[in-house]
Design an enzyme around this catalytic site. Sequence first.
Site, PDB file in Angstrom:
ATOM      1  N   GLY A 124       2.440  13.355 -46.238  1.00 31.28           N
ATOM      2  CA  GLY A 124       3.625  13.156 -47.076  1.00 31.28           C
ATOM      3  C   GLY A 124       4.837  13.414 -46.189  1.00 31.28           C
ATOM      4  O   GLY A 124       5.113  14.571 -45.837  1.00 31.28           O
ATOM      5  N   GLY A 155       7.934  12.661 -46.959  1.00 28.39           N
ATOM      6  CA  GLY A 155       9.126  12.570 -47.809  1.00 28.39           C
ATOM      7  C   GLY A 155      10.058  13.747 -47.553  1.00 28.39           C
ATOM      8  O   GLY A 155      10.103  14.288 -46.441  1.00 28.39           O
ATOM      9  N   GLY A 171       8.089  17.108 -46.679  1.00 29.84           N
ATOM     10  CA  GLY A 171       7.269  16.939 -45.475  1.00 29.84           C
ATOM     11  C   GLY A 171       8.127  16.821 -44.229  1.00 29.84           C
ATOM     12  O   GLY A 171       7.906  17.507 -43.221  1.00 29.84           O
ATOM     13  N   ASN A 176      -0.642  12.846 -59.387  1.00 32.74           N
ATOM     14  CA  ASN A 176      -0.846  13.557 -58.130  1.00 32.74           C
ATOM     15  C   ASN A 176      -2.297  13.936 -57.836  1.00 32.74           C
ATOM     16  O   ASN A 176      -2.645  14.213 -56.689  1.00 32.74           O
ATOM     17  CB  ASN A 176       0.067  14.789 -58.063  1.00 32.74           C
ATOM     18  N   ASN A 235       2.704  19.371 -56.567  1.00 35.88           N
ATOM     19  CA  ASN A 235       2.652  19.922 -57.930  1.00 35.88           C
ATOM     20  C   ASN A 235       1.760  19.108 -58.857  1.00 35.88           C
ATOM     21  O   ASN A 235       1.588  17.909 -58.620  1.00 35.88           O
ATOM     22  CB  ASN A 235       4.081  19.947 -58.515  1.00 35.88           C
ATOM     23  N   HIS A 253       2.993  28.751 -60.678  1.00 38.15           N
ATOM     24  CA  HIS A 253       4.245  28.111 -60.277  1.00 38.15           C
ATOM     25  C   HIS A 253       4.775  27.250 -61.422  1.00 38.15           C
ATOM     26  O   HIS A 253       4.750  26.039 -61.383  1.00 38.15           O
ATOM     27  CB  HIS A 253       4.001  27.262 -59.027  1.00 38.15           C
TER      28      HIS A 253
HETATM   29  N1  NAD Z   1       4.973  24.057 -54.685  1.00 38.02           N
HETATM   30  C1  NAD Z   1       6.282  24.013 -54.549  1.00 38.02           C
HETATM   31  O1  NAD Z   1       6.956  25.029 -54.491  1.00 38.02           O
HETATM   32  C2  NAD Z   1       6.983  22.686 -54.435  1.00 38.02           C
HETATM   33  C3  NAD Z   1       8.313  22.603 -54.009  1.00 38.02           C
HETATM   34  C4  NAD Z   1       8.897  21.345 -53.817  1.00 38.02           C
HETATM   35  C5  NAD Z   1       8.165  20.195 -54.074  1.00 38.02           C
HETATM   36  N2  NAD Z   1       6.893  20.319 -54.532  1.00 38.02           N
HETATM   37  C6  NAD Z   1       6.072  19.126 -54.782  1.00 38.02           C
HETATM   38  O2  NAD Z   1       5.754  18.530 -53.528  1.00 38.02           O
HETATM   39  C7  NAD Z   1       5.556  17.122 -53.701  1.00 38.02           C
HETATM   40  C8  NAD Z   1       6.414  16.376 -52.704  1.00 38.02           C
HETATM   41  O3  NAD Z   1       7.796  16.561 -52.962  1.00 38.02           O
HETATM   42  P1  NAD Z   1       8.888  15.759 -52.090  1.00 38.02           P
HETATM   43  O4  NAD Z   1      10.200  16.238 -52.545  1.00 38.02           O
HETATM   44  O5  NAD Z   1       8.538  15.831 -50.657  1.00 38.02           O
HETATM   45  O6  NAD Z   1       8.634  14.282 -52.626  1.00 38.02           O
HETATM   46  P2  NAD Z   1       8.985  12.896 -51.864  1.00 38.02           P
HETATM   47  O7  NAD Z   1       8.859  11.819 -52.877  1.00 38.02           O
HETATM   48  O8  NAD Z   1      10.256  13.029 -51.111  1.00 38.02           O
HETATM   49  O9  NAD Z   1       7.804  12.763 -50.792  1.00 38.02           O
HETATM   50  C9  NAD Z   1       6.477  12.574 -51.152  1.00 38.02           C
HETATM   51  C10 NAD Z   1       5.887  11.611 -50.132  1.00 38.02           C
HETATM   52  O10 NAD Z   1       4.465  11.492 -50.388  1.00 38.02           O
HETATM   53  C11 NAD Z   1       4.126  10.183 -50.000  1.00 38.02           C
HETATM   54  N3  NAD Z   1       2.795   9.823 -50.521  1.00 38.02           N
HETATM   55  C12 NAD Z   1       2.454   9.400 -51.756  1.00 38.02           C
HETATM   56  N4  NAD Z   1       1.127   9.183 -51.806  1.00 38.02           N
HETATM   57  C13 NAD Z   1       0.621   9.453 -50.586  1.00 38.02           C
HETATM   58  C14 NAD Z   1      -0.681   9.422 -50.022  1.00 38.02           C
HETATM   59  N5  NAD Z   1      -1.748   9.054 -50.734  1.00 38.02           N
HETATM   60  N6  NAD Z   1      -0.821   9.773 -48.726  1.00 38.02           N
HETATM   61  C15 NAD Z   1       0.252  10.141 -47.975  1.00 38.02           C
HETATM   62  N7  NAD Z   1       1.504  10.204 -48.466  1.00 38.02           N
HETATM   63  C16 NAD Z   1       1.690   9.874 -49.748  1.00 38.02           C
HETATM   64  C17 NAD Z   1       5.250   9.323 -50.546  1.00 38.02           C
HETATM   65  O11 NAD Z   1       5.291   8.043 -49.935  1.00 38.02           O
HETATM   66  C18 NAD Z   1       6.459  10.182 -50.219  1.00 38.02           C
HETATM   67  O12 NAD Z   1       7.047   9.828 -48.971  1.00 38.02           O
HETATM   68  C19 NAD Z   1       5.884  16.850 -55.180  1.00 38.02           C
HETATM   69  O13 NAD Z   1       4.682  16.839 -55.931  1.00 38.02           O
HETATM   70  C20 NAD Z   1       6.745  18.034 -55.566  1.00 38.02           C
HETATM   71  O14 NAD Z   1       6.705  18.277 -56.951  1.00 38.02           O
HETATM   72  C21 NAD Z   1       6.288  21.514 -54.705  1.00 38.02           C
END
Ligand code: NAD
Length: 311
Positions: free
Chosen positions: A8, A10, A13, A94, A119, A174
């Site tokens: 990921g 995004g 990541g 997810n 999440n 969380h």
């Molecule tokens: N646990 C925590 O404290 C916490 C904090 C922030 C975000 N999050 C979670 O983390 C996740 C990511 O958040 P973000 O802001 O980076 O989102 P984002 O949309 O910016 O990035 C997610 C990335 O995952 C990629 N992706 C989708 N399916 C994929 C796959 N099968 N293989 C590889 N890559 C894939 C997408 O193309 C995208 O670039 C979300 O589920 C968010 O809710 C959790």
Amino acid sequence: MRKVTIVGAGHTGATTAHFLAERELADIVLVDIIEGMPQGKALDLTEAMPVIGSDVLVVGTNDYGATSSSDIVVITAGLPRKPGMSRDDLIEANTAIMRAAVSASLQESPEAILIALTNPLDAMAYLAMKEAGLPRARVIGQAGILDSARMRAFVAMELEVSVQNVHCYVLGGHGDDMVPLTRHSNVAGVPLEDMLGKERLEAIVQRTRKGGGEIVGLLKTGSAYYAPAAALAQMVEAILLNRHLVVPASVYLEGEYGQTGIFFGVPAQLGAGGLEKVIEYDLNDSEQAALKASADHVRETIGALKLEVPA
Ligand SMILES: NC(=O)c1ccc[n+]([C@@H]2O[C@H](COP(=O)([O-])OP(=O)(O)OC[C@H]3O[C@@H](n4cnc5c(N)ncnc54)[C@H](O)[C@@H]3O)[C@@H](O)[C@H]2O)c1
């Protein structure tokens, strides 16, 4: 050089890759399904390294070949929340993404330690551990460092003290029923409850619980990423440098805090092998009740995964 894969590329990541590359701890591989995007971000980061003075390699890819023999795989792949959504609303979309990411990562790096961010976090970490059949030491979820850091930031702003003097511990799942432990939190050793009036403290507790939603509401698209990425980088560093660092993190419980068979936010000691041990606090009745309510919620979310694996 050690190797860290981030699945990921995004917001969270790529920002994690940035924090890690600056620390020069490991080579980094960014994986995403979007063509060109991880390659572009990796190249951009690579071009920042001469300025920063770090000799790490940063590679972007759409397939897992380049990830082979990673020491740690951080999974951030998945949809983030939109305004009005709860983290649990993401479970359906997810689950499939998490499954694919875990299986492809472990095929290339069978010895890797997994750190999950996607999440709903506690359920996604559970899915990763159960489906891959990994020991609990090798799957850790990030949530507690972030939630605790939010509370620390709010306390530091309120009291006008350095964030380095503020120690807060937010445990539990969380979600909005996470448990900020005010009795165990302190400013330079002075209990938080002696530093802040009841009302101010309660306002900080409530803002902490809803901290993720506050950012989602402001950004309108996507969710928080700087603080989550900083938290991931701290976990990666603790493992790579074998720090034996105690941080709040979501780990699989085997009786600690009266819970078995769920991922749950607790103080966890991290070192070279991943989770080394869970630290148990002495809790009073109301703290125990709050943690139990949060655990019940996590259990419900894990149940919604409908996994055919024993608890
Ligand atoms: N646990 C925590 O404290 C916490 C904090 C922030 C975000 N999050 C979670 O983390 C996740 C990511 O958040 P973000 O802001 O980076 O989102 P984002 O949309 O910016 O990035 C997610 C990335 O995952 C990629 N992706 C989708 N399916 C994929 C796959 N099968 N293989 C590889 N890559 C894939 C997408 O193309 C995208 O670039 C979300 O589920 C968010 O809710 C959790």
